[in-house]
Design an enzyme around this catalytic site. Structure first.
Site, mmCIF file in Angstrom:
data_model
loop_
_atom_site.group_PDB
_atom_site.id
_atom_site.type_symbol
_atom_site.label_atom_id
_atom_site.label_comp_id
_atom_site.label_asym_id
_atom_site.label_seq_id
_atom_site.Cartn_x
_atom_site.Cartn_y
_atom_site.Cartn_z
ATOM 1 C CG ASN A 178 3.957 62.225 51.588
ATOM 2 O OD1 ASN A 178 4.133 61.020 51.433
ATOM 3 N ND2 ASN A 178 3.562 62.740 52.733
ATOM 4 C CG HIS A 230 -1.518 71.602 25.649
ATOM 5 N ND1 HIS A 230 -0.677 70.844 24.878
ATOM 6 C CD2 HIS A 230 -1.546 71.007 26.863
ATOM 7 C CE1 HIS A 230 -0.222 69.836 25.590
ATOM 8 N NE2 HIS A 230 -0.737 69.909 26.805
ATOM 9 N N GLY A 281 -2.054 67.993 50.589
ATOM 10 C CA GLY A 281 -2.375 66.906 49.676
ATOM 11 C C GLY A 281 -3.308 67.336 48.559
ATOM 12 C CB THR A 295 -5.191 79.560 38.352
ATOM 13 O OG1 THR A 295 -5.813 80.550 39.173
ATOM 14 C CG2 THR A 295 -5.987 78.259 38.405
ATOM 15 N NE ARG A 318 -11.632 83.714 48.688
ATOM 16 C CZ ARG A 318 -11.955 82.808 49.598
ATOM 17 N NH1 ARG A 318 -11.494 81.591 49.506
ATOM 18 N NH2 ARG A 318 -12.726 83.096 50.609
#
Length: 182
Positions: free
Chosen positions: A82, A112, A139, A162, A177
């Protein structure tokens, strides 16, 4: 080994290398053209998209769209991306067939160093992102470097992913989670 080869193999690379800069400049020109076209599944829009992301022609990306290189983005059949998404594709971004990506989603392979001295060198690397088949990312989802999301997952709007998410899961939050599995 060239800086591009280093980048694609997950090694630390210099993003200011002339070949990498030229590839990003090319992508910037194509994004400018793409983002000024009327999105459609034919004509100039689809031709520009195919030039920017040659491995993404089985899916559809709505403008505006932003990426670093474009050539490291792989979309399966019937993938829908989208409006206003950002894909930092230093490493491959692979999205399985039938997956829906909501507006303002960010897929960020750029990584990094955690060590300030090394980070100061300007070197960077990319860690691949893989999203399975028939997923739905709401979104504003952010997917961090190196994450794999299994098939048929739902990632709630605004979540920050993550770590890997197993197949058939619903995950939400920051960090995301798993709140339900089939």
């Amino acid at each position: 080994m060239t800086e591009r080869e280093k980048m694609l193999s997950g090694k630390w690379a210099d993003p200011m290398d002339s070949e990498l800069k030229a590839l990003r400049d090319r992508a910037a020109q194509l994004m400018q053209r793409l983002n000024n076209c009327i999105p459609s599944r034919e004509g100039e829009y689809v031709a520009t998209l195919a030039e920017l992301c040659p491995h993404a022609t089985a899916g559809f990306i709505r403008a505006p769209f932003y990426c670093d290189y474009g050539v490291n983005i792989y979309l399966g059949e019937d993938v829908f991306i989208n409006f206003d998404c950002v894909f930092l594709d230093l490493a491959p971004i692979r999205i399985g067939r039938g997956t829906l990506i909501g507006p303002k989603v960010q897929l960020l392979t750029a990584h990094h160093s955690l060590e300030a001295e090394h980070r100061a060198t300007g070197l960077e690397t990319g860690l691949a992102i893989t999203i399975g088949e028939h997923c739905w990312l709401g979104g504003g989802v952010i997917v961090c470097p190196g994450v794999t999301i299994g098939d048929r997952c739902i990632i709630g709007a605004g979540s920050v992913v993550t770590h890997d998410i197993p197949t058939d899961s619903v995950a939400v939050g920051n960090p995301a989670r798993v709140i339900r599995q089939k």
